[in-house]
Design a protein around this motif. Structure first.
Motif, PDB file in Angstrom:
ATOM      1  N   UNK A 108       0.804  -1.236   0.000  1.00 31.11           N
ATOM      2  CA  UNK A 108       0.000   0.000   0.000  1.00 31.11           C
ATOM      3  C   UNK A 108       0.834   1.283   0.000  1.00 31.11           C
ATOM      4  N   UNK A 109       2.091   1.202   0.437  1.00 34.08           N
ATOM      5  CA  UNK A 109       2.877   2.453   0.479  1.00 34.08           C
ATOM      6  C   UNK A 109       3.838   2.567  -0.712  1.00 34.08           C
ATOM      7  N   UNK A 110       3.801   1.617  -1.631  1.00 37.60           N
ATOM      8  CA  UNK A 110       4.737   1.695  -2.760  1.00 37.60           C
ATOM      9  C   UNK A 110       4.015   2.122  -4.035  1.00 37.60           C
ATOM     10  N   UNK A 111       4.748   2.825  -4.900  1.00 32.74           N
ATOM     11  CA  UNK A 111       4.176   3.317  -6.156  1.00 32.74           C
ATOM     12  C   UNK A 111       3.633   2.190  -7.013  1.00 32.74           C
ATOM     13  N   UNK A 112       4.313   1.048  -7.030  1.00 29.35           N
ATOM     14  CA  UNK A 112       3.899  -0.077  -7.870  1.00 29.35           C
ATOM     15  C   UNK A 112       2.839  -0.941  -7.196  1.00 29.35           C
ATOM     16  N   UNK A 113       2.584  -0.697  -5.896  1.00 30.68           N
ATOM     17  CA  UNK A 113       1.610  -1.477  -5.108  1.00 30.68           C
ATOM     18  C   UNK A 113       1.935  -2.969  -5.107  1.00 30.68           C
ATOM     19  N   UNK A 114       3.218  -3.285  -4.956  1.00 26.09           N
ATOM     20  CA  UNK A 114       3.616  -4.692  -4.829  1.00 26.09           C
ATOM     21  C   UNK A 114       4.575  -4.832  -3.646  1.00 26.09           C
ATOM     22  N   UNK A 115       4.857  -6.071  -3.283  1.00 28.35           N
ATOM     23  CA  UNK A 115       5.821  -6.336  -2.210  1.00 28.35           C
ATOM     24  C   UNK A 115       5.131  -6.955  -1.006  1.00 28.35           C
ATOM     25  N   UNK A 116       5.917  -7.702  -0.240  1.00 27.81           N
ATOM     26  CA  UNK A 116       5.380  -8.388   0.945  1.00 27.81           C
ATOM     27  C   UNK A 116       5.334  -7.481   2.163  1.00 27.81           C
ATOM     28  N   UNK A 154       9.996  -3.861  -3.560  1.00 28.47           N
ATOM     29  CA  UNK A 154      10.342  -4.854  -2.548  1.00 28.47           C
ATOM     30  C   UNK A 154       9.846  -6.215  -3.037  1.00 28.47           C
ATOM     31  N   UNK A 155      10.541  -7.283  -2.681  1.00 27.23           N
ATOM     32  CA  UNK A 155      10.106  -8.601  -3.145  1.00 27.23           C
ATOM     33  C   UNK A 155       8.813  -9.059  -2.456  1.00 27.23           C
ATOM     34  N   UNK A 156       8.198 -10.074  -3.025  1.00 24.08           N
ATOM     35  CA  UNK A 156       6.965 -10.602  -2.423  1.00 24.08           C
ATOM     36  C   UNK A 156       7.227 -11.172  -1.035  1.00 24.08           C
ATOM     37  N   UNK A 157       8.496 -11.547  -0.789  1.00 27.01           N
ATOM     38  CA  UNK A 157       8.834 -12.086   0.539  1.00 27.01           C
ATOM     39  C   UNK A 157       8.987 -10.967   1.571  1.00 27.01           C
ATOM     40  N   UNK A 158       8.926  -9.721   1.128  1.00 26.43           N
ATOM     41  CA  UNK A 158       8.957  -8.590   2.056  1.00 26.43           C
ATOM     42  C   UNK A 158      10.372  -8.193   2.454  1.00 26.43           C
ATOM     43  N   UNK A 159      10.479  -7.511   3.586  1.00 27.71           N
ATOM     44  CA  UNK A 159      11.777  -7.010   4.058  1.00 27.71           C
ATOM     45  C   UNK A 159      11.950  -7.439   5.505  1.00 27.71           C
ATOM     46  N   UNK A 160      12.958  -8.259   5.731  1.00 24.68           N
ATOM     47  CA  UNK A 160      13.189  -8.817   7.064  1.00 24.68           C
ATOM     48  C   UNK A 160      14.053  -7.849   7.884  1.00 24.68           C
ATOM     49  N   UNK A 161      13.488  -6.712   8.214  1.00 22.53           N
ATOM     50  CA  UNK A 161      14.223  -5.686   8.948  1.00 22.53           C
ATOM     51  C   UNK A 161      13.342  -4.451   9.059  1.00 22.53           C
ATOM     52  N   UNK A 162      13.990  -3.283   9.212  1.00 23.86           N
ATOM     53  CA  UNK A 162      13.242  -2.038   9.412  1.00 23.86           C
ATOM     54  C   UNK A 162      13.226  -1.200   8.132  1.00 23.86           C
ATOM     55  N   UNK A 186      -2.922   6.677 -14.424  1.00 18.91           N
ATOM     56  CA  UNK A 186      -4.103   6.040 -13.836  1.00 18.91           C
ATOM     57  C   UNK A 186      -3.784   4.673 -13.232  1.00 18.91           C
ATOM     58  N   UNK A 187      -2.571   4.142 -13.493  1.00 20.71           N
ATOM     59  CA  UNK A 187      -2.180   2.835 -12.935  1.00 20.71           C
ATOM     60  C   UNK A 187      -0.974   2.994 -12.010  1.00 20.71           C
ATOM     61  N   UNK A 188      -0.841   2.096 -11.010  1.00 19.02           N
ATOM     62  CA  UNK A 188       0.374   2.114 -10.194  1.00 19.02           C
ATOM     63  C   UNK A 188       1.601   1.800 -11.050  1.00 19.02           C
ATOM     64  N   UNK A 189       2.697   2.486 -10.774  1.00 21.75           N
ATOM     65  CA  UNK A 189       3.943   2.230 -11.509  1.00 21.75           C
ATOM     66  C   UNK A 189       5.099   2.816 -10.699  1.00 21.75           C
ATOM     67  N   UNK A 190       6.297   2.659 -11.249  1.00 20.01           N
ATOM     68  CA  UNK A 190       7.469   3.342 -10.661  1.00 20.01           C
ATOM     69  C   UNK A 190       7.982   4.383 -11.636  1.00 20.01           C
ATOM     70  N   UNK A 191       7.151   4.851 -12.535  1.00 21.32           N
ATOM     71  CA  UNK A 191       7.633   5.790 -13.551  1.00 21.32           C
ATOM     72  C   UNK A 191       8.439   5.037 -14.600  1.00 21.32           C
ATOM     73  N   UNK A 234      -3.605  -6.423 -10.156  1.00 24.48           N
ATOM     74  CA  UNK A 234      -3.123  -7.167  -8.980  1.00 24.48           C
ATOM     75  C   UNK A 234      -1.797  -7.887  -9.219  1.00 24.48           C
ATOM     76  N   UNK A 235      -0.856  -7.198  -9.822  1.00 23.98           N
ATOM     77  CA  UNK A 235       0.454  -7.806 -10.069  1.00 23.98           C
ATOM     78  C   UNK A 235       1.171  -8.092  -8.755  1.00 23.98           C
ATOM     79  N   UNK A 236       2.065  -9.061  -8.800  1.00 20.39           N
ATOM     80  CA  UNK A 236       2.979  -9.311  -7.682  1.00 20.39           C
ATOM     81  C   UNK A 236       4.333  -8.709  -8.056  1.00 20.39           C
ATOM     82  N   UNK A 237       5.223  -8.623  -7.061  1.00 26.07           N
ATOM     83  CA  UNK A 237       6.581  -8.144  -7.362  1.00 26.07           C
ATOM     84  C   UNK A 237       7.239  -9.110  -8.351  1.00 26.07           C
ATOM     85  N   UNK A 238       6.973 -10.411  -8.201  1.00 24.23           N
ATOM     86  CA  UNK A 238       7.573 -11.392  -9.125  1.00 24.23           C
ATOM     87  C   UNK A 238       7.111 -11.154 -10.554  1.00 24.23           C
ATOM     88  N   UNK A 239       5.839 -10.787 -10.742  1.00 20.30           N
ATOM     89  CA  UNK A 239       5.349 -10.475 -12.106  1.00 20.30           C
ATOM     90  C   UNK A 239       6.157  -9.304 -12.682  1.00 20.30           C
TER      91      UNK A 239
END
Ligand SMILES: Cc1cc2nc3c(=O)[nH]c(=O)nc-3n(C[C@H](O)[C@H](O)[C@H](O)COP(=O)(O)OP(=O)(O)OC[C@H]3O[C@@H](n4cnc5c(N)ncnc54)[C@H](O)[C@@H]3O)c2cc1C
Length: 290
Positions: free
Chosen positions: A13-21, A60-68, A206-211, A254-259
């Protein structure tokens, strides 16, 4: 406490691409002191730490970020001091442009509409329509990897095309100062509106992206090469090469980071095979290992 924390919190929810764990810790400092404090605390705990702004250029990967993941979006503050604009790292580039315009200062119009922060913008040397931050930065207040504050003038910030010393040396941007020229307020706002209209007409906002997904390769435009290779509209899962602007990969459905990462690979391999030009991602890809 000078920062707030959410544990095991989704990053999408906080990323431009709306992906990541999920992030083990999602940390929101209130100010620059809180930012330094948060980095220190999590490093002392032995956690991996990454400082981000608006996450408009990071995957960020679908597995997320194991830290802060330390988010600067609440680290605000912008002021005019002896004709120089001083802005905290979490101010948006659009607010910076508006602040300059309201003070009849010209030269930062190009920032308007880049959806990042001052910190992320300095890290990337963000730019558009012939302008880039390096042309206007006077100096930058940074934290070095030992968490000492240092001030570097623009000549020592190592700015190049979408790069800076901040990335190379692992610095954290606390704030930056910007020099502009006197201008006419209405004309500056007109120029900002004109640039925003160009963005809206050419980019799939109109779509999420990273530019722009890729850096501009020497002597070419990434979007033109991608289009030339017939990749417009090509998709992997929910990620698609934008039909409107081939330089953008969008989260269509509904893309994933892997997509997204698989599509980046497909595009760069196809462009290399067909044209011999290597495309380098502009987006910051965080590996599963962080
Ligand atoms: C629709 C759209 C249009 C765009 N148009 C443009 C454009 O015209 N020009 C352009 O250059 N970019 C563009 N971008 C990309 C992006 O907005 C810029 O790269 C922006 O500078 C990233 O800022 P951010 O705050 O979102 O950084 P983030 O994505 O949060 O982070 C990017 C990198 O900067 C680092 N970082 C962030 N803050 C700090 C800090 N305080 N200290 C140290 N490191 C930090 C992060 O660790 C990460 O490695 C666009 C993106 C989108 C989605």
């Amino acid at each position: 406490m000078s920062f707030t924390v959410k544990e095991n919190s989704p990053l999408a929810p906080i990323t431009g691409m709306r992906v990541g764990g999920k992030a083990k810790y999602l940390v929101f400092p209130r100010d620059t002191a809180g930012l330094a404090d948060a980095i220190r605390r999590y490093k002392e705990k032995g956690e991996k730490v990454i400082v981000v702004g608006n996450c408009s250029n990071i995957i960020f990967p679908d597995s997320g970020f194991d830290g802060a993941v330390i988010v600067t979006s609440c680290v605000k503050g912008i002021a005019l001091r002896s004709g120089v604009i001083v802005a905290a790292c979490g101010e948006t580039l659009s607010s910076l442009a508006r602040f300059a315009a309201n003070n009849s200062l010209a030269g930062l119009e190009f920032c308007y509409g880049i959806p990042g922060t001052v910190g992320g913008g300095i890290f990337m040397n963000a730019g558009a329509y012939g302008g880039e931050l390096s042309q206007r930065v006077r100096e930058c207040l940074l934290l070095d990897p030992d968490l000492e504050e240092i001030t570097l003038p623009v000549s020592e910030l190592g700015f190049g095309y979408r790069k800076s010393v901040v990335a190379e040396k692992g610095y954290t941007v606390l704030s930056a100062s910007f020099e502009c020229e006197n201008g006419e307020r209405e004309a500056i706002f007109r120029q900002m509106d004109a640039l925003m209209a160009r963005r809206k007409a050419s980019q799939p906002l109109e779509y999420p992206s990273c530019g722009s997904t890729f850096k501009r390769p020497e002597g070419h435009y990434a979007g033109a090469l991608i289009e030339q290779c017939g990749l417009k509209g090509v998709s992997v899962g929910g990620a698609e090469v934008s039909q409107k602007h081939a330089g953008f990969i969008i989260n269509k459905n509904n893309a994933t980071a892997s997509d997204v990462l698989a599509l980046i690979k497909l595009v760069s391999e196809t462009v290399y095979a067909q044209t011999g030009v290597r495309l380098e991602p502009e987006v910051r890809i965080i590996g599963a290992e962080g």
